[in-house]
Design a protein around this motif. Structure first.
Motif, PDB file in Angstrom:
ATOM      1  N   LEU A  10       0.824  -1.192  -0.517  1.00 40.17           N
ATOM      2  CA  LEU A  10       0.040   0.023  -0.299  1.00 40.17           C
ATOM      3  C   LEU A  10       1.071   1.549   0.040  1.00 40.17           C
ATOM      4  O   LEU A  10       1.866   1.550   0.430  1.00 40.17           O
ATOM      5  N   SER A  12      -0.401   4.062   1.893  1.00 40.41           N
ATOM      6  CA  SER A  12      -0.788   4.570   3.028  1.00 40.41           C
ATOM      7  C   SER A  12      -1.320   3.777   3.628  1.00 40.41           C
ATOM      8  O   SER A  12      -2.458   3.054   2.522  1.00 40.41           O
ATOM      9  N   LEU A  13      -1.687   3.551   4.621  1.00 39.39           N
ATOM     10  CA  LEU A  13      -2.709   2.789   5.231  1.00 39.39           C
ATOM     11  C   LEU A  13      -3.911   3.742   6.738  1.00 39.39           C
ATOM     12  O   LEU A  13      -3.381   4.416   7.332  1.00 39.39           O
ATOM     13  N   LYS A  14      -4.805   4.093   5.656  1.00 35.62           N
ATOM     14  CA  LYS A  14      -5.612   5.446   6.041  1.00 35.62           C
ATOM     15  C   LYS A  14      -6.309   4.244   7.465  1.00 35.62           C
ATOM     16  O   LYS A  14      -6.980   4.764   8.331  1.00 35.62           O
ATOM     17  N   THR A  15      -7.173   3.244   6.928  1.00 41.11           N
ATOM     18  CA  THR A  15      -8.063   2.320   7.629  1.00 41.11           C
ATOM     19  C   THR A  15      -8.127   0.896   7.430  1.00 41.11           C
ATOM     20  O   THR A  15      -7.815   0.550   6.250  1.00 41.11           O
ATOM     21  N   ILE A  29      -9.493  -3.285   3.868  1.00 41.04           N
ATOM     22  CA  ILE A  29      -7.919  -2.153   3.763  1.00 41.04           C
ATOM     23  C   ILE A  29      -8.719  -0.821   2.878  1.00 41.04           C
ATOM     24  O   ILE A  29      -8.334  -1.099   1.801  1.00 41.04           O
ATOM     25  N   ASN A  30      -8.248   0.604   3.822  1.00 39.29           N
ATOM     26  CA  ASN A  30      -8.440   1.512   3.273  1.00 39.29           C
ATOM     27  C   ASN A  30      -9.802   1.600   1.977  1.00 39.29           C
ATOM     28  O   ASN A  30      -9.827   1.709   1.050  1.00 39.29           O
ATOM     29  N   GLU A  31     -10.812   0.851   3.355  1.00 43.73           N
ATOM     30  CA  GLU A  31     -12.440   1.245   2.555  1.00 43.73           C
ATOM     31  C   GLU A  31     -12.752   0.125   1.403  1.00 43.73           C
ATOM     32  O   GLU A  31     -13.136   0.515   0.684  1.00 43.73           O
ATOM     33  N   GLU A  33      -9.694  -1.022  -0.641  1.00 47.24           N
ATOM     34  CA  GLU A  33      -8.412  -0.969  -1.437  1.00 47.24           C
ATOM     35  C   GLU A  33      -7.848  -2.248  -1.401  1.00 47.24           C
ATOM     36  O   GLU A  33      -8.056  -2.759  -3.271  1.00 47.24           O
TER      37      GLU A  33
END
Length: 65
Positions: A10, A12-15, A29-31, A33
């Motif tokens: 990734l 970046s890891l946002k969520t 991961i990430n809504e 992604e």
């Protein structure tokens, strides 16, 4: 206990959302992604799941039962 490992790359890891019930584990991961799904049958005494990541992260847990 059988240990499985899955990875993804990734920017970046946002969520990260993790849903566990009596027979499955799903990770978004990430809504959405990246997604992971596994069959999961925990024993009554098993109360731990291990996560690893470089750096710091915050974790919140909700019991939905």
């Amino acid at each position: 206990m059988k240990i499985e490992s899955r990875t993804c790359k990734l920017d970046s890891l946002k969520t990260m959302q993790i849903f566990i019930d009596t027979s499955s584990l799903e990770i978004f991961i990430n809504e959405g992604e990246e997604t992971f799904t596994a069959r999961y049958f925990p024993k009554l005494k098993e109360k731990e799941i291990l996560f690893s990541r470089e750096g710091r992260f915050d974790l919140m847990k909700w019991d939905l039962a």
